[in-house]
Design a protein around this motif. Structure first.
Motif, short mmCIF file in Angstrom:
data_model
loop_
_atom_site.label_atom_id
_atom_site.label_comp_id
_atom_site.label_asym_id
_atom_site.label_seq_id
_atom_site.Cartn_x
_atom_site.Cartn_y
_atom_site.Cartn_z
N PHE A 1 0.86 -0.39 0.19
CA PHE A 1 0.11 0.04 -0.10
C PHE A 1 0.90 1.32 0.13
O PHE A 1 2.03 0.99 0.13
N GLU A 2 0.24 2.04 -0.07
CA GLU A 2 0.78 3.52 -0.60
C GLU A 2 0.52 4.48 0.72
O GLU A 2 -1.06 4.34 0.46
N GLU A 3 0.88 5.61 1.48
CA GLU A 3 0.38 6.16 2.23
C GLU A 3 1.10 7.42 1.35
O GLU A 3 2.06 8.20 1.82
N ASP A 4 -0.20 8.81 1.29
CA ASP A 4 -0.04 10.22 0.96
C ASP A 4 0.55 10.74 2.78
O ASP A 4 1.40 11.38 2.43
N ASN A 5 -0.04 10.64 3.91
CA ASN A 5 0.09 11.36 5.10
C ASN A 5 1.33 9.83 5.86
O ASN A 5 1.07 9.35 6.17
N PHE A 6 2.16 9.91 5.47
CA PHE A 6 3.25 8.73 6.16
C PHE A 6 3.27 8.65 6.84
O PHE A 6 3.51 7.83 7.95
N ASP A 7 4.25 10.19 7.71
CA ASP A 7 4.11 10.06 9.25
C ASP A 7 3.37 10.12 9.97
O ASP A 7 3.08 9.36 11.04
N THR A 8 1.88 10.12 9.82
CA THR A 8 0.69 10.31 10.76
C THR A 8 0.13 8.81 10.69
O THR A 8 0.15 7.87 11.68
N PHE A 9 0.79 8.15 9.06
CA PHE A 9 -0.33 6.97 9.43
C PHE A 9 1.28 6.01 10.65
O PHE A 9 0.95 5.19 11.45
N ALA A 10 2.51 6.60 10.36
CA ALA A 10 3.45 5.95 11.27
C ALA A 10 3.28 5.88 12.74
O ALA A 10 2.88 5.25 13.77
N GLU A 11 2.97 7.50 13.47
CA GLU A 11 2.55 7.53 14.59
C GLU A 11 1.21 6.84 14.73
O GLU A 11 1.58 6.09 15.79
#
Length: 152
Positions: free
Chosen positions: A70-80
Motif C-alpha cells: 500500500f502507499e500512504e500520502d500522509n506517511f508520518d501520520t500513519f507511522a504515528e
C-alpha cells in the motif's frame, strides 16, 4: 487477460476484517460470507473454503515470501498511528536507498503488509528541500521525466 485483485486466505474473517479496517482504513465493499472484498481490491477468503476450493489442506502462513503493498500520502501520520496500535512489525519505519520510507507489519495470519510513502510525495519532499528535478532523479535513481510528472 486482466488482473483483478489479490486474495489472502485468513483463519478468522472477523479478526482480519477488523485489522484491515482499524490499521489500514479499508472497508468491506462486497460480502459473500466466506469471501469479502475490501476497498482497494483486496479480497479475504476463509481457510476452510480455500481448502475446499483447492482440494489442499497444506496451507502455510507466515512464510515471509510475499507481501501486499500500500502507499500512504500522509506517511508520518500513519507511522504515528501504528505506534499506538497492537501490531507486530516485520520492521519499523526505514528509508530505502531511493528515499521512500516504508514500514512492514504482519496481519493476524502473518501475511506481510508493506505501507510505503507515496512515491509522488517522496519526489515532492526532495523538491521542497531545495533539490532540482535532476538532483531528485539522481537521488531516487529514476528518470527526470518521472520526477517532473510527479511534481505536476
Amino acid at each position: 487477460m486482466k488482473f483483478k485483485n489479490s486474495l489472502l486466505v485468513v483463519t478468522d474473517m472477523d479478526k482480519s476484517v477488523q485489522f484491515y479496517k482499524k490499521v489500514l482504513g479499508l472497508h468491506v465493499i462486497m460480502d459473500f460470507g466466506a469471501n469479502k472484498t475490501l476497498t482497494g481490491g483486496l479480497s479475504l477468503q476463509t481457510a476452510e473454503t480455500w481448502k475446499d476450493f483447492t482440494g489442499r489442506s497444506d496451507i502455510s502462513f507466515g512464510t515471509n515470501n510475499a507481501e501486499v503493498y500500500f502507499e500512504e500520502d500522509n506517511f508520518d501520520t500513519f507511522a504515528e498511528k501504528l505506534e499506538k496500535l497492537d501490531v507486530e512489525y516485520v520492521h519499523s519505519v526505514k528509508e530505502h536507498s531511493w528515499g521512500q520510507r516504508v514500514v512492514r507489519i504482519y496481519d493476524p495470519d502473518r501475511h506481510i503488509i508493506e505501507v510505503g510513502e507515496n512515491i509522488k510525495v517522496v519526489c515532492k519532499r526532495f523538491s521542497d528541500s531545495g533539490m532540482t528535478p535532476e538532483q531528485v532523479a539522481e537521488r531516487m535513481d529514476v528518470p527526470v521525466k518521472f520526477v517532473n510528472a510527479c511534481l505536476r
